[in-house]
Motif scaffolding. Structure first.
Motif, PDB file in Angstrom:
ATOM      1  N   ASP A  54      39.478  60.972  19.973  1.00 30.19           N
ATOM      2  CA  ASP A  54      39.596  62.213  19.212  1.00 30.19           C
ATOM      3  C   ASP A  54      40.627  61.993  18.118  1.00 30.19           C
ATOM      4  O   ASP A  54      41.581  61.233  18.303  1.00 30.19           O
ATOM      5  CB  ASP A  54      40.059  63.364  20.110  1.00 30.19           C
ATOM      6  CG  ASP A  54      39.067  63.672  21.217  1.00 30.19           C
ATOM      7  OD1 ASP A  54      37.875  63.837  20.910  1.00 30.19           O
ATOM      8  OD2 ASP A  54      39.494  63.736  22.385  1.00 30.19           O
ATOM      9  N   SER A  55      40.440  62.665  16.997  1.00 26.80           N
ATOM     10  CA  SER A  55      41.425  62.516  15.926  1.00 26.80           C
ATOM     11  C   SER A  55      41.672  63.847  15.240  1.00 26.80           C
ATOM     12  O   SER A  55      40.845  64.760  15.295  1.00 26.80           O
ATOM     13  CB  SER A  55      40.956  61.482  14.900  1.00 26.80           C
ATOM     14  OG  SER A  55      39.846  61.973  14.194  1.00 26.80           O
ATOM     15  N   ASP A  56      42.830  63.911  14.604  1.00 24.90           N
ATOM     16  CA  ASP A  56      43.222  65.095  13.858  1.00 24.90           C
ATOM     17  C   ASP A  56      44.039  64.620  12.660  1.00 24.90           C
ATOM     18  O   ASP A  56      44.900  63.742  12.793  1.00 24.90           O
ATOM     19  CB  ASP A  56      44.058  66.032  14.739  1.00 24.90           C
ATOM     20  CG  ASP A  56      44.490  67.283  13.995  1.00 24.90           C
ATOM     21  OD1 ASP A  56      43.604  67.960  13.428  1.00 24.90           O
ATOM     22  OD2 ASP A  56      45.694  67.567  13.963  1.00 24.90           O
ATOM     23  N   TYR A  57      43.750  65.164  11.495  1.00 26.22           N
ATOM     24  CA  TYR A  57      44.511  64.824  10.292  1.00 26.22           C
ATOM     25  C   TYR A  57      45.087  66.107   9.711  1.00 26.22           C
ATOM     26  O   TYR A  57      44.361  67.072   9.464  1.00 26.22           O
ATOM     27  CB  TYR A  57      43.611  64.146   9.256  1.00 26.22           C
ATOM     28  CG  TYR A  57      44.357  63.816   7.991  1.00 26.22           C
ATOM     29  CD1 TYR A  57      45.228  62.737   7.947  1.00 26.22           C
ATOM     30  CD2 TYR A  57      44.203  64.590   6.855  1.00 26.22           C
ATOM     31  CE1 TYR A  57      45.929  62.435   6.786  1.00 26.22           C
ATOM     32  CE2 TYR A  57      44.896  64.304   5.696  1.00 26.22           C
ATOM     33  CZ  TYR A  57      45.751  63.222   5.665  1.00 26.22           C
ATOM     34  OH  TYR A  57      46.446  62.927   4.518  1.00 26.22           O
ATOM     35  N   LYS A  58      46.410  66.099   9.525  1.00 23.72           N
ATOM     36  CA  LYS A  58      47.068  67.277   8.969  1.00 23.72           C
ATOM     37  C   LYS A  58      48.344  66.847   8.260  1.00 23.72           C
ATOM     38  O   LYS A  58      49.150  66.093   8.812  1.00 23.72           O
ATOM     39  CB  LYS A  58      47.400  68.278  10.082  1.00 23.72           C
ATOM     40  CG  LYS A  58      47.969  69.582   9.583  1.00 23.72           C
ATOM     41  CD  LYS A  58      48.174  70.561  10.713  1.00 23.72           C
ATOM     42  CE  LYS A  58      48.762  71.841  10.155  1.00 23.72           C
ATOM     43  NZ  LYS A  58      49.026  72.821  11.198  1.00 23.72           N
TER      44      LYS A  58
END
Length: 105
Positions: free
Chosen positions: A4-8
């Motif tokens: 899973d990934s998240d970019y912020k």
């Protein structure tokens, strides 16, 4: 291996779940590289809290991520490392180049 990934705000967080062995490492590196190329983050955090097992292939994943981020002028962290993967990372001495934090129970 589930990824899973998240970019912020310039930070890419990649959470690895399952077993990070030879086969999982290949999948993880492909996904991590894809996310780095897509987002061009300043920072990349590898969240290992979901790992149930890691062998030396996991060290290669951390090193390759570090190298990719260094080429971009970015930084790499490894966080939430469970006990067994932490033993593998500690044996490698990788903490001299990448900041690592253990999973807090």
């Amino acid at each position: 291996m589930k990824i899973d990934s998240d970019y912020k705000d310039g930070r890419l967080t990649v959470k690895l779940n399952g077993e990070l062995d030879h086969h999982g490492a290949r999948l993880a590196m492909s996904a991590i590289n894809e996310h780095i190329d897509l987002n061009l983050p300043r920072d990349c955090v590898l969240d290992l809290s979901g790992l149930s097992f890691m062998d030396s292939s996991g060290i290669a994943v951390v090193l390759k991520t570090y190298k990719s981020m260094k080429e971009l002028g970015g930084r790499t962290w490894v966080k939430n490392v469970p006990r067994q993967p932490m033993k593998v990372l500690n044996a490698s001495g990788i903490e001299r180049i990448v900041s690592i934090s253990a999973l807090v129970n």
